[in-house]
Design a protein around this motif. Structure first.
Motif, mmCIF file in Angstrom:
data_model
loop_
_atom_site.group_PDB
_atom_site.id
_atom_site.type_symbol
_atom_site.label_atom_id
_atom_site.label_comp_id
_atom_site.label_asym_id
_atom_site.label_seq_id
_atom_site.Cartn_x
_atom_site.Cartn_y
_atom_site.Cartn_z
ATOM 1 N N GLN A 52 0.794 -1.188 0.125
ATOM 2 C CA GLN A 52 0.046 -0.101 0.127
ATOM 3 C C GLN A 52 0.870 1.320 0.144
ATOM 4 O O GLN A 52 0.346 2.452 -0.534
ATOM 5 C CB GLN A 52 -0.877 -0.006 1.450
ATOM 6 C CG GLN A 52 -1.948 -0.826 1.241
ATOM 7 C CD GLN A 52 -3.050 -0.795 2.148
ATOM 8 O OE1 GLN A 52 -4.110 0.019 2.109
ATOM 9 N NE2 GLN A 52 -2.799 -1.352 3.590
ATOM 10 N N TYR A 56 3.110 5.847 -2.228
ATOM 11 C CA TYR A 56 3.055 7.149 -1.225
ATOM 12 C C TYR A 56 4.859 7.744 -1.313
ATOM 13 O O TYR A 56 5.696 6.818 -1.751
ATOM 14 C CB TYR A 56 3.003 6.713 0.297
ATOM 15 C CG TYR A 56 3.575 7.652 1.175
ATOM 16 C CD1 TYR A 56 2.842 8.710 1.324
ATOM 17 C CD2 TYR A 56 4.374 7.324 1.963
ATOM 18 C CE1 TYR A 56 3.202 9.772 2.248
ATOM 19 C CE2 TYR A 56 5.166 8.261 2.846
ATOM 20 C CZ TYR A 56 4.425 9.420 3.152
ATOM 21 O OH TYR A 56 4.837 10.242 4.109
ATOM 22 N N GLU A 60 5.171 10.542 -5.695
ATOM 23 C CA GLU A 60 4.289 11.396 -6.102
ATOM 24 C C GLU A 60 4.572 12.767 -5.588
ATOM 25 O O GLU A 60 4.508 13.403 -4.511
ATOM 26 C CB GLU A 60 2.825 11.258 -5.232
ATOM 27 C CG GLU A 60 2.159 9.824 -5.691
ATOM 28 C CD GLU A 60 0.892 9.325 -4.893
ATOM 29 O OE1 GLU A 60 0.607 10.360 -4.088
ATOM 30 O OE2 GLU A 60 0.374 8.403 -5.235
ATOM 31 N N TRP A 86 -10.911 1.655 -9.371
ATOM 32 C CA TRP A 86 -10.293 1.355 -7.994
ATOM 33 C C TRP A 86 -10.266 -0.095 -7.524
ATOM 34 O O TRP A 86 -10.856 -0.695 -8.276
ATOM 35 C CB TRP A 86 -11.461 2.274 -6.976
ATOM 36 C CG TRP A 86 -12.671 1.948 -6.930
ATOM 37 C CD1 TRP A 86 -13.221 0.503 -7.212
ATOM 38 C CD2 TRP A 86 -13.981 2.728 -6.292
ATOM 39 N NE1 TRP A 86 -14.672 0.805 -7.236
ATOM 40 C CE2 TRP A 86 -15.059 1.927 -6.487
ATOM 41 C CE3 TRP A 86 -13.910 3.673 -5.859
ATOM 42 C CZ2 TRP A 86 -16.200 2.494 -6.294
ATOM 43 C CZ3 TRP A 86 -15.002 4.500 -5.498
ATOM 44 C CH2 TRP A 86 -16.263 3.464 -5.669
ATOM 45 N N TYR A 123 -5.066 2.274 6.875
ATOM 46 C CA TYR A 123 -4.438 3.243 5.929
ATOM 47 C C TYR A 123 -4.856 2.921 4.577
ATOM 48 O O TYR A 123 -5.107 4.042 3.688
ATOM 49 C CB TYR A 123 -2.972 2.720 5.608
ATOM 50 C CG TYR A 123 -2.159 3.260 5.024
ATOM 51 C CD1 TYR A 123 -1.413 4.390 5.485
ATOM 52 C CD2 TYR A 123 -1.797 3.156 3.623
ATOM 53 C CE1 TYR A 123 -0.552 5.083 4.840
ATOM 54 C CE2 TYR A 123 -1.056 3.743 2.645
ATOM 55 C CZ TYR A 123 -0.376 4.775 3.413
ATOM 56 O OH TYR A 123 0.321 5.605 2.617
ATOM 57 N N GLU A 127 -6.572 6.374 2.332
ATOM 58 C CA GLU A 127 -6.151 6.692 0.818
ATOM 59 C C GLU A 127 -7.339 6.830 -0.022
ATOM 60 O O GLU A 127 -7.507 7.564 -0.924
ATOM 61 C CB GLU A 127 -5.359 5.863 0.433
ATOM 62 C CG GLU A 127 -3.872 5.547 0.924
ATOM 63 C CD GLU A 127 -3.175 6.699 0.397
ATOM 64 O OE1 GLU A 127 -3.174 7.095 -0.485
ATOM 65 O OE2 GLU A 127 -2.649 7.435 1.618
ATOM 66 N N LYS A 128 -8.669 6.049 0.295
ATOM 67 C CA LYS A 128 -9.761 6.184 -0.381
ATOM 68 C C LYS A 128 -10.625 7.437 0.056
ATOM 69 O O LYS A 128 -11.043 8.063 -1.032
ATOM 70 C CB LYS A 128 -10.737 5.063 -0.177
ATOM 71 C CG LYS A 128 -10.238 3.242 -0.648
ATOM 72 C CD LYS A 128 -10.735 3.686 -2.196
ATOM 73 C CE LYS A 128 -10.582 2.283 -2.621
ATOM 74 N NZ LYS A 128 -8.907 1.907 -3.016
ATOM 75 N N LYS A 130 -9.238 10.183 0.854
ATOM 76 C CA LYS A 130 -8.548 11.363 0.576
ATOM 77 C C LYS A 130 -8.965 11.666 -1.061
ATOM 78 O O LYS A 130 -9.032 12.662 -1.443
ATOM 79 C CB LYS A 130 -7.006 11.302 0.472
ATOM 80 C CG LYS A 130 -6.195 11.394 1.792
ATOM 81 C CD LYS A 130 -4.964 10.762 1.932
ATOM 82 C CE LYS A 130 -3.949 11.221 1.079
ATOM 83 N NZ LYS A 130 -2.362 10.263 1.138
ATOM 84 N N ARG A 131 -9.018 10.575 -1.789
ATOM 85 C CA ARG A 131 -9.432 10.621 -3.115
ATOM 86 C C ARG A 131 -10.847 10.712 -3.447
ATOM 87 O O ARG A 131 -11.257 11.813 -4.236
ATOM 88 C CB ARG A 131 -8.987 9.312 -3.966
ATOM 89 C CG ARG A 131 -7.445 9.380 -4.170
ATOM 90 C CD ARG A 131 -7.034 7.859 -4.614
ATOM 91 N NE ARG A 131 -5.518 7.960 -5.087
ATOM 92 C CZ ARG A 131 -4.494 7.980 -4.291
ATOM 93 N NH1 ARG A 131 -4.654 7.966 -2.658
ATOM 94 N NH2 ARG A 131 -3.231 7.976 -4.678
ATOM 95 N N TRP A 465 -0.989 16.653 -1.397
ATOM 96 C CA TRP A 465 -2.245 16.537 -0.607
ATOM 97 C C TRP A 465 -2.336 17.799 0.337
ATOM 98 O O TRP A 465 -3.437 18.232 1.032
ATOM 99 C CB TRP A 465 -1.989 15.285 0.224
ATOM 100 C CG TRP A 465 -2.053 14.229 -0.740
ATOM 101 C CD1 TRP A 465 -0.930 13.245 -1.013
ATOM 102 C CD2 TRP A 465 -3.170 13.538 -1.295
ATOM 103 N NE1 TRP A 465 -1.417 12.263 -1.906
ATOM 104 C CE2 TRP A 465 -2.660 12.409 -2.262
ATOM 105 C CE3 TRP A 465 -4.637 14.039 -1.405
ATOM 106 C CZ2 TRP A 465 -3.671 11.747 -2.787
ATOM 107 C CZ3 TRP A 465 -5.443 13.137 -2.163
ATOM 108 C CH2 TRP A 465 -4.982 12.216 -2.906
#
Length: 577
Positions: A52, A56, A60, A86, A123, A127-128, A130-131, A465
């Motif tokens: 995962q 990160y 990016e 996804w 975690y 991430e989900k 955030k998007r 972010w």
């Protein structure tokens, strides 16, 4: 953009134990009662969850501070509901272990790996959110007959975020006392606390700068998690040698006193990264907007220097925060083998400011085995200061144990809270226009904390972010805010670093033939009216503030749900529901 070449065979083998579909059951040959019988099997099942972290960190980096040609969909403005996808495979793996871990007779192992699984689930969902914002929360394995759950509506992001915090609290308790391994690559209670701080800071500021409820609840969670790490974690800043800031990004292994979590690489196992080499291939450059965040060495702002915006490349490094020369290839810079880098001064970097951070031996820079830090202690110090400033409870005592150690390690004067609060920097005010409306009386303090965060954490995966949570998306709109680089002035032959060697030529009609690297003006290189390089002038990235802070929900998934899944605001997927 920057891809990891991950052929770690054990991870690949165990990833095959789970289907790529949320609704499928394990293969008949994998019977839980036979598999989950030991601590080793629980560990093997969760090993894949560490992937995962692949996307990160330094993978990016594009925002307004670092520019290159390897565009992500966010940066290029190419996110579309029709192409968005996804994956929920990782969640299914995690929930499957949580449902079957009790089969293992080793109850101490069950407790540990259950806590670890809940960390990974937190975690995954962070991430989900955030998007996508609102997202479906699942805390059990979904079968093919569970149609009500499979096609459920999205849960409010607050519900999901609260579940994330609950998972992290369980992980913190369950991982208590877990020691770090030698390379800081295992997840501990400190990792869980650090992610809790990250979650709280993101959600708290995301809500605050949009007038959403309960912002302070998340900011308090961040501050509390940071205080726990600072008071009990035993972490400190690496401070050995003349350039400690630069060195921590090139050391192998990484310094354990500053590292909360790292990712380990091994060329012998064909598990490596090529990030530093790729910086040349993608012409990575740091922007002038970012460079102006650096203070002078005496703590004054760069705008106090006469004609600061017309200084040559070499002059722009004079008397600056020492981290600037440790982050950017400046005059006289060498790699760790004592070599210079000619490409650092010939506009190979789109902006002319080529990164030095993360570089080791760039002359022979192929696939790398050096470990990469995923969570550093300074992130916690900065998050603590920011969260408390946003809450209005930051004190000079807090500053002395958070921001000032970072500044002292860099060789900079101490952060003076009262001065920052009472003397807002007009330059940063223009960079972050949302701050003043939310903090009319102390926005200068918030601006200075953002300066410190921007400088300290550059190229570590935060900036994109940060702009999203601060509601500062227009910073990457280069129609409104061009991506400026070094000051050139106009056509001519240039010795950028002042070492007596001609680095490049910019010509209008014909090359002089005296310099090997030559660029035609308005074809190969673009200059502003004031004579500053403009990167990516022909690539326009607009930012729609009513849409672009969230990713689109995949149109294919919306179609399968029959409209139960709603689309995020501003995204048109052509569906009539």
């Amino acid at each position: 953009m920057k891809k990891l070449r991950n052929v770690l065979f054990l991870v690949a083998a165990f990833s095959g134990l789970v289907s790529c579909d949320l609704t499928t059951v394990p293969e008949d040959s994998m019977i839980p009662e036979r598999y989950f019988t030991s601590a080793a099997s629980l560990e093997q099942w969760l090993n894949n969850c560490y992937t995962q972290f692949d996307g990160y960190g330094i993978m990016e980096i594009e925002a307004d501070d670092v520019i290159d040609q390897g565009f992500t969909a966010f940066f290029a403005g190419s996110r579309l509901p029709s192409t968005e996808t996804w994956s929920w495979t990782m969640l299914r793996r995690i929930n499957y272990l949580l449902e079957h871990a009790d089969i293992c007779p080793d109850k101490e192992a069950v407790a540990y790996y259950t806590a670890l699984a809940r960390f990974h689930r937190a975690y995954f969902y962070f991430e989900k959110v955030k998007r996508y914002g609102d997202i479906m929360w699942y805390d059990r394995v979904i079968g093919s007959t569970d149609t009500d759950l499979l096609y459920k509506a999205r849960d409010d992001r607050g519900v999901v975020m609260d579940n994330i915090l609950a998972d992290l609290d369980a992980a913190i308790a369950g991982l208590a006392g877990t020691p770090k391994n030698e390379r800081s690559t295992n997840i501990t209670e400190w990792t869980a606390l650090a992610i809790k701080a990250r979650v709280g800071l993101f959600e708290g500021t995301f809500r605050k700068y949009r007038g959403m409820p309960e912002a302070d609840k998340y900011l308090e969670a961040c501050a509390d998690a940071c205080d726990e790490i600072i008071s009990r974690g035993g972490f400190s800043l690496y401070n050995t040698g003349e350039t400690p800031y630069r060195d921590i990004f090139s050391m192998d292994p990484v310094p354990s006193n500053e590292t909360i979590l790292a990712r380990s690489y091994n060329n012998d196992l064909n598990f490596y990264h090529s990030f530093t080499r790729d910086m040349l291939g993608t012409r990575t450059g740091l922007s002038w907007r970012f460079i102006t965040h650096y203070l002078l060495k005496d703590g004054q702002r760069v705008t106090t220097v006469a004609d600061y915006d017309k200084k040559s490349f070499a002059e722009s490094f004079t008397n600056r925060d020492p981290r600037m020369a440790q982050t950017v290839w400046g005059p006289g810079a060498k790699d760790y083998t004592g070599h210079n880098l000619a490409q650092a001064y010939n506009l190979t970097a789109l902006t002319g400011y080529f990164p030095r951070k993360f570089q080791t031996d760039v002359v022979n820079n192929t696939n790398r085995s050096e470990d990469i830090i995923l969570i550093r202690y300074p992130e916690i110090l900065l998050a603590c200061a920011e969260a408390k400033a946003e809450l209005g409870i930051l004190t000079q005592s807090d500053v002395d144990r958070t921001l000032n150690p970072i500044r002292e390690r860099a060789g900079m004067p101490k952060f003076n809270m009262d001065y920052a609060k009472n003397n807002p920097d007009p330059l940063l005010d223009g960079y972050y226009p949302q701050v003043k409306a939310v903090h009319p009386s102390d926005y200068g303090l918030i601006l200075e904390i953002r300066r410190e965060r921007t400088v300290e954490l550059v190229m570590e995966g935060f900036r994109q972010w940060d702009l999203i949570r601060w509601k500062e998306g227009p910073a990457i709109d280069n129609g409104k805010n061009p991506f400026y680089g070094v000051y050139i002035g106009g056509p001519g032959i240039y010795d950028l670093d002042g070492d007596g060697i001609k680095d490049f030529e910019i010509y209008t009609d014909a090359k002089s033939g005296t310099v090997s690297t030559a660029y035609k003006l308005d074809v190969d290189v673009f200059l502003s009216e004031g004579g500053r390089v403009i990167a990516l002038k022909d690539n326009k990235f607009s930012f729609n503030e009513d849409r672009d802070y969230l990713w689109p929900i995949p149109a294919a998934q919306r179609a399968l749900s029959g409209g139960t899944l709603t689309q995020n605001p501003g995204w048109d997927d052509g569906l009539n529901f």
